[in-house]
Design a protein around this motif. Sequence first.
Motif, mmCIF file in Angstrom:
data_model
loop_
_atom_site.group_PDB
_atom_site.id
_atom_site.type_symbol
_atom_site.label_atom_id
_atom_site.label_comp_id
_atom_site.label_asym_id
_atom_site.label_seq_id
_atom_site.Cartn_x
_atom_site.Cartn_y
_atom_site.Cartn_z
ATOM 1 N N TYR A 276 16.842 58.593 31.274
ATOM 2 C CA TYR A 276 15.626 59.475 30.839
ATOM 3 C C TYR A 276 15.742 59.585 29.011
ATOM 4 O O TYR A 276 15.798 58.570 28.249
ATOM 5 C CB TYR A 276 16.384 60.869 30.739
ATOM 6 C CG TYR A 276 16.792 60.975 32.530
ATOM 7 C CD1 TYR A 276 15.312 61.755 33.478
ATOM 8 C CD2 TYR A 276 17.944 61.413 32.814
ATOM 9 C CE1 TYR A 276 15.609 62.120 34.181
ATOM 10 C CE2 TYR A 276 18.418 61.337 34.177
ATOM 11 C CZ TYR A 276 16.544 62.274 34.710
ATOM 12 O OH TYR A 276 16.745 62.512 35.752
ATOM 13 N N ARG B 136 21.541 58.102 30.153
ATOM 14 C CA ARG B 136 21.628 58.648 31.268
ATOM 15 C C ARG B 136 22.842 59.819 31.326
ATOM 16 O O ARG B 136 23.678 59.516 30.390
ATOM 17 C CB ARG B 136 21.984 57.057 31.935
ATOM 18 C CG ARG B 136 21.465 56.325 32.136
ATOM 19 C CD ARG B 136 22.241 55.202 32.241
ATOM 20 N NE ARG B 136 22.944 54.631 33.750
ATOM 21 C CZ ARG B 136 21.427 54.313 34.633
ATOM 22 N NH1 ARG B 136 20.100 54.704 34.022
ATOM 23 N NH2 ARG B 136 21.678 53.606 36.173
ATOM 24 N N GLU C 224 25.387 59.579 32.615
ATOM 25 C CA GLU C 224 26.907 59.825 33.465
ATOM 26 C C GLU C 224 27.571 58.797 32.051
ATOM 27 O O GLU C 224 28.834 58.771 32.324
ATOM 28 C CB GLU C 224 26.737 58.387 33.778
ATOM 29 C CG GLU C 224 26.443 56.981 33.280
ATOM 30 C CD GLU C 224 25.769 56.262 34.249
ATOM 31 O OE1 GLU C 224 25.415 54.825 33.905
ATOM 32 O OE2 GLU C 224 25.690 56.391 35.736
ATOM 33 N N THR D 56 19.847 57.660 36.933
ATOM 34 C CA THR D 56 18.653 57.484 36.264
ATOM 35 C C THR D 56 18.661 57.451 34.409
ATOM 36 O O THR D 56 19.394 58.244 34.071
ATOM 37 C CB THR D 56 17.523 58.569 36.503
ATOM 38 O OG1 THR D 56 16.902 58.863 38.285
ATOM 39 C CG2 THR D 56 15.890 58.635 35.960
ATOM 40 N N GLU E 115 11.183 60.645 32.278
ATOM 41 C CA GLU E 115 11.738 59.695 33.383
ATOM 42 C C GLU E 115 11.702 58.369 33.013
ATOM 43 O O GLU E 115 10.285 57.382 33.134
ATOM 44 C CB GLU E 115 11.104 59.926 34.757
ATOM 45 C CG GLU E 115 11.904 59.066 35.551
ATOM 46 C CD GLU E 115 12.015 59.843 37.788
ATOM 47 O OE1 GLU E 115 12.885 59.184 37.646
ATOM 48 O OE2 GLU E 115 10.520 60.525 37.323
ATOM 49 N N THR F 207 15.203 68.514 39.372
ATOM 50 C CA THR F 207 16.801 67.924 39.100
ATOM 51 C C THR F 207 17.106 66.902 38.574
ATOM 52 O O THR F 207 17.033 65.515 39.478
ATOM 53 C CB THR F 207 17.613 67.970 40.656
ATOM 54 O OG1 THR F 207 17.475 69.066 41.254
ATOM 55 C CG2 THR F 207 19.167 67.263 40.334
ATOM 56 N N LEU F 208 17.825 66.757 37.452
ATOM 57 C CA LEU F 208 18.858 65.572 37.127
ATOM 58 C C LEU F 208 19.474 64.547 37.804
ATOM 59 O O LEU F 208 20.417 65.024 37.849
ATOM 60 C CB LEU F 208 18.663 65.506 35.920
ATOM 61 C CG LEU F 208 18.121 66.001 34.116
ATOM 62 C CD1 LEU F 208 18.284 66.299 32.958
ATOM 63 C CD2 LEU F 208 16.190 65.586 34.581
ATOM 64 N N ASP F 209 19.042 63.365 37.266
ATOM 65 C CA ASP F 209 19.459 62.381 38.433
ATOM 66 C C ASP F 209 21.014 61.624 37.739
ATOM 67 O O ASP F 209 19.729 60.935 36.829
ATOM 68 C CB ASP F 209 18.643 61.336 39.360
ATOM 69 C CG ASP F 209 19.372 60.084 40.033
ATOM 70 O OD1 ASP F 209 20.472 61.126 40.970
ATOM 71 O OD2 ASP F 209 19.217 58.897 40.183
#
Length: 168
Positions: free
Chosen positions: A114, A133, A135, A112, A60, A107-109
């Motif tokens: 990484y 990310r 997205e 955030t 993270e 849980t991956l956000d």
Amino acid sequence: MKRGTAVRVAAVVVLAPLLTACSAEHDPLFVTGTAAKPTLAWRDCPAAKGDGITEAALYEWDDSSTVDDPGRTLWHIRATHGKTLSRRIPLGTAPDGFTTERPLTATLDPGTTYALRANMASDDQISGFLTFRLEQLAPGRVVFGESDAESRTDYDARDDEEFGCFTE
């Protein structure tokens, strides 16, 4: 972007080529898949037969992260036997022949950032590092370098030498 964040991002961009083969513009590590199913992967180098990922970790990334200290470890796997190789690994899984050092329980956000780090069997000095990310992920796209994203077609069309893949 905060000044401290800009300095850390600049440091990552400057140090990333040092983590890989000489003269490489980008390291061969990339992330593909979708936000729901991200997969880490390593660009195939024609001259590196029998090579593959032997260790991988997901972190993270935050405002205090650096390449040397990428943040809180979320997931870490290592090949059980030195010759166990993989080129594609879904995040959070351990392929056959790998040991889970730290399971992915978070849980991956999508909001955030990484960091991923991977080591290769060919040499202890060959490793990959990138930030991404969720997205940025979509079918047919990859994230590579330091959060560079483009279509898989454009990525595959890049010269292998940009990734430290030399014929000799």
